[in-house]
Design a protein around this motif. Structure first.
Motif: not given
Ligand SMILES: Cc1cc2nc3c(=O)[nH]c(=O)nc-3n(C[C@H](O)[C@H](O)[C@H](O)COP(=O)(O)OP(=O)(O)OC[C@H]3O[C@@H](n4cnc5c(N)ncnc54)[C@H](O)[C@@H]3O)c2cc1C
Ligand code: FES
Lengths: 637, 255
Positions: B140-155
């Motif tokens: 799982a941690n081999s695919i880092p995702v920028k926090k801002i992208d992860a947050d926006m994806a969650m939105d």
């Protein structure tokens, strides 16, 4: 009833690997010749269906919801555990295994729990690859939090909507298989019976809830992933549709039911506000990290919380459990809250709650910090109660939440009926007498993604594909019975609504087979449930017809099954003459009121065999041995 | 509380529907809207009349099963709230309450307030997923995702699929629903390989199901109980244009 748990031998770390090697395989070309029926599209059902379809089996899925995206799993808030040790805080597969066995108060099977802990890490990998937007740190790596009193941070979460995001991951994987043609999903379909011929599961009887058509479907294997039965209490945190019908019907056809009395009561729910209350809302347990729980010292004190001076408040958890305080485990916190309310210290208009107060946390950390941590929960609380928790303490009270009991399964998740499997909350699973926070999601996905698709293969490799068809007369008989039952419900023509019966059943179960139990109360409950069931069949009023969408009829069928099942719960609670985990028998307590286990006599799984409605079921025992986690007493003092 | 309830009754998909008018008394303001309907149903049953059919399950605003037009507004007047979370105190003073099912070509009525929303599932079937075989996922941690992208994806990912956006839209469009899924997956690195195929085929499925076009009214955003932004529709449109102009499906590039 034969109980062979089929636990592999050898060191616990190697059992699952060894078992995978020993299982039979179905060759890729033959897979499409086999059909598997899956009932339920919660985490367990949807992940199993998607994975089996992807392997090449023909999968037909049925759910009572109007879309596979909406199962009860969607409501899980807090998170999912995995032994990734990303925080470098000393976590490991072994520690998760150890915590889960101990948390379950030594009433689960070590081998299964170990496998669960082992697979937990694969679940996170799988979900991330599917695009589940777990919370992340600024580094871009996954974030964790500690949950449910664990001493390590191993919980992965997606804001307060972890269940939703995990379920959407499974749902999407399943929809991909639907598009590819390997899976078919039938929504608004309810299972009414399981068809068993010569002791083997051959298929199911269903009702199309829109047209009312009752029909059957045959397969080479059947999976029940139909969730838990907390709604036997009427008021619970479960979705309104959650029911025991599928597992109960399987039990009636010969499947052993394990530990039905192990039901978990969650300490932090919003108390009922009136007679009309239809369900209870959970407030995340994380609130206990900063909130302080208290009641007025004087019973019957009706002053507003702000008018009660500090020295007239009883912070009872901090007083009784100085080490864990407000973070004491679920069962203990729930029981103590009930005790306070029963003794007249309850708060709120109906005197049916205790305070969860953020005043000190707000003073220490500031409003903004609290808003950041719990803003959505505070908003939800205000929406429901009309009170602002930044100004007045929240009121909370325990509510039925999760059921550890379920269909007995062996290491392959197969019930005592060959060909019939149970997954997720529907099986008696890995949680023993008490489930730890953030481990139900883990178990549902371990069962569905990684265990069932392989163990079912082992079963299928031993049977001739397509041998079961609905032509067998047993299907006609089962359909006829299901139809007769629907007709009977419509024909009673009594005066009392289904909900009224359900509420009355809930009251009996909550009072006598709820958070604390005693022999006299349980015997009374058995009588009362029987009487209520008779009254139901004499006086229930179900209007409308059976050949359209008829929600009263659906409810009536479910409540009729709860009325049969409730008796089994009481028998089980009565037979387990000890306290353990969430099962608290008032006769068996330590001097300071904690649950007292009796390992000499009760270190076993209770597995019940059905003998007929109203007849005393037969108790079978699967002994439990603890080779790796030494038996010990939980202490949170 | 005391009010007149006008509720849509329709016995089946092909039957004509009509409003039934009920005078409702003794309602506590602490009841949820659905508990009010429960009580009305109990009273109907006591009078020997068939109760009102309406969909619901979680009753805490997350499953997306409930969906009612309340006084002409999807999920009622409160904003950022599903019908099951609406409490009667939020309708204080209302003398008349009108309750209708979602009305949209792609959502046929099944009975009373219950509609068929399976068209939304078929949009997801057209590509609303990331194809990853169980067991083949990398650590799982081999695919880092920028926090801002992860947050926006969650939105975007918090969509509950209730269909309020469709009911609110004058065109009966499900573009907000479709855009939310396209954006959730398109914002993540894992979603890149299928990104342009996905948007093309999901929009095609959307149109095939009989949902209308998006003409930027923005009514969907106001109706969404989860506050999903129309910015995601703009994002979908950008992806759609990129896909249509520059993207070559694998079969062609492989020649
Ligand atoms: C409010 C709440 C919060 C929770 N939070 C957490 C958490 O943070 N972490 C955690 O680990 N666990 C949590 N849990 C527990 C967890 O959500 C459940 O135990 C888990 O999701 C159960 O999943 P499942 O797949 O076994 O069943 P479910 O999700 O209950 O799915 C059951 C499926 O079976 C179908 N079904 C049932 N009966 C029939 C029938 N007769 N015919 C046809 N279909 C039928 C339903 O339609 C549904 O699709 C929470 C539970 C609640 C109530
Ligand atoms: S019933 Fe689940 S969102 Fe309203």
């Amino acid at each position: 009833m034969e109980l062979n748990a089929k636990i592999p031998s050898g060191p616990i770390e190697q059992r699952w690997t060894k078992h995978r090697f020993e299982m039979k395989l179905v060759s890729p070309a033959n897979k499409r010749k086999y059909t598997v029926i899956v009932i339920g599209t919660g985490l367990a059902g949807a992940s199993a269906a998607a994975t089996m379809a992807e392997l090449g089996y023909n999968v037909r899925v049925y759910t009572y919801n109007d879309s596979a995206r909406r199962a009860h799993s969607i409501a899980a808030q807090g998170g999912i555990n995995a032994a990734k040790n990303y925080q470098n805080d000393g976590d490991s597969v072994y520690r998760l295994f150890y915590d889960t066995v101990k948390g379950g108060d030594f009433r689960s099977r070590e081998s299964n729990v170990y496998r669960l802990a082992e697979l937990s890490v694969n679940i996170i990998d799988q979900c991330v690859a599917q695009g589940v937007p777990f919370a992340r740190e600024y580094s871009g790596l996954l974030d964790n939090r500690s949950f449910g009193g664990a001493q390590v941070s191993r919980t992965f979460y997606a804001r307060g909507q972890t269940g939703q995001q995990l379920l959407l991951g499974c749902y999407q994987a399943l929809q991909k298989e639907v598009a590819g043609g390997n899976a078919k999903v039938f929504t608004r379909h309810e299972l009414l019976d399981v068809v068993v011929v010569d002791g083997v599961a051959r298929g199911v009887v269903l009702r199309d809830m829109v047209s009312g058509r009752i029909f059957s479907d045959a397969a080479d294997a059947v999976v029940l992933a139909t969730g838990g039965y907390s709604n036997v209490f009427f008021l619970s945190t479960n979705a309104k549709g959650c029911n025991v019908t599928a597992t109960w019907r399987a039990h009636r056809r010969g499947a052993g039911f394990a530990n039905p009395c192990f039901t978990q009561i969650h300490p932090t729910c919003i108390p009922p506000s009136g007679e009309y209350q239809s369900k209870l809302t959970l407030m995340s347990e994380s609130l206990r990290n900063d909130g302080r729980i208290w009641v007025p010292k004087r019973a019957g004190d009706t002053r507003a919380p702000g008018d009660i001076p500090e020295d007239e408040r009883d912070y009872y958890l901090e007083r009784l459990y100085p080490a864990f305080g407000n973070l004491s485990p679920r069962d203990i916190s729930s029981r103590r809250a009930k005790e306070m309310v029963d003794r007249g210290h309850g708060v709120g208009p109906l005197r049916n709650g205790v305070y969860l107060d953020f005043k000190d946390a707000i003073a220490r950390l500031g409003r903004e910090k609290i808003r950041e941590r719990y803003g959505n929960l505070f908003a939800m609380y205000e929406k429901i109660t009309g009170e602002d928790p930044y100004e007045v303490p929240m009121r909370i009270y325990p509510a039925p939440h999760y059921t550890m009991g379920g269909l007995w399964v062996d290491y392959n998740l197969q019930t005592t009926i060959p060909g019939l499997f149970a997954a997720g909350e529907a099986n008696f699973s890995d949680h023993g007498a008490n489930r730890l926070g953030a481990s139900a999601l883990m178990q549902g996905l371990a069962d569905g993604y990684f265990i069932l698709p392989l163990t079912i293969g082992d079963w299928l490799a031993r049977v001739k594909p397509g041998a079961n068809t609905t032509d067998h007369p047993a299907f006609r008989d089962a359909e006829r019975e299901a139809k007769a039952r629907v007709d009977a419900l419509l024909a009673v023509g009594g005066k009392t609504s289904v909900d009224t019966f359900h509420m009355r059943l809930g009251r009996i179960m909550w009072d006598k087979c709820g958070m604390s139990r005693n022999a006299a109360g349980l015997k009374e409950a058995l009588d009362q449930v029987r009487q209520l069931r008779e009254e139901f069949w004499r006086d229930v009023r179900v209007l409308g017809s059976g050949d359209t969408l008829n929600q009263s009829l659906e409810k009536a069928g479910r409540v009729a099954d709860f009325l049969e099942f409730a008796e089994l719960m009481c028998y089980d609670a009565l037979a387990r003459d000890e306290s353990c985990g969430a099962h608290y028998r008032e006769e068996h307590t330590t001097e300071d009121g904690e649950a007292k286990r009796n390992d000499e006599k009760f270190a076993f799984v209770s597995v019940w065999e059905f003998r007929g409605v109203g007849e005393e079921p037969i108790l079978h025992k699967e002994p439990l041995t603890f080779e790796y986690v030494p038996l010990s007493t939980r202490s949170y003092k | 509380m005391e009010f007149t309830l006008h509720v849509w009754r329709q016995s089946g998909p092909a039957a004509p529907g009509r409003f039934e008018t009920l005078s409702v008394k003794d309602i506590s303001e602490h009841m949820s809207f659905l508990e009010m309907l429960d009580l009305v149903n109990e009273r109907l049953i006591a009078e020997g009349k068939e109760p009102i059919a309406f969909d619901h399950d979680c009753r805490e605003g997350i499953c997306g099963t409930c969906g009612l037009m309340i006084n002409g507004v999807p999920h009622g007047p409160l904003g950022l709230t599903t019908a099951c979370q609406l409490h009667m105190r939020h309708l204080k003073g209302a003398k008349e309450i009108w309750v209708e099912p979602w009305r949209a070509r792609a959502f046929p009525v099944i009975k009373d307030l219950v509609v068929d929303r399976s068209a939304l599932d078929r949009i997801i079937q057209a590509g609303g997923y990331i194809s990853v075989r169980t067991g083949s996922a990398p650590e799982a941690n081999s695919i880092p995702v920028k926090k801002i992208d992860a947050d926006m994806a969650m939105d975007a990912a918090i969509c509950i699929g209730c269909g309020a956006c469709v009911a609110a839209c004058p065109n009966g469009s499900a573009m907000l629903f479709t855009a939310a899924k396209v954006s959730h997956l398109g914002l993540l690195p894992q979603g890149q390989p299928e990104r342009f195929d996905r948007v093309l085929s999901m929009v095609e499925a959307h149109d095939r199901e009989g949902f209308g076009n998006c003409t930027n009214h923005g009514a969907c955003q106001n109706a969404c109980p989860k506050g999903i932004s129309v910015d995601f529709i703009a994002r979908l449109n950008r992806d759609l244009v990129k896909a249509a102009l520059t993207y070559k499906p694998y079969e062609i590039t492989a020649v």
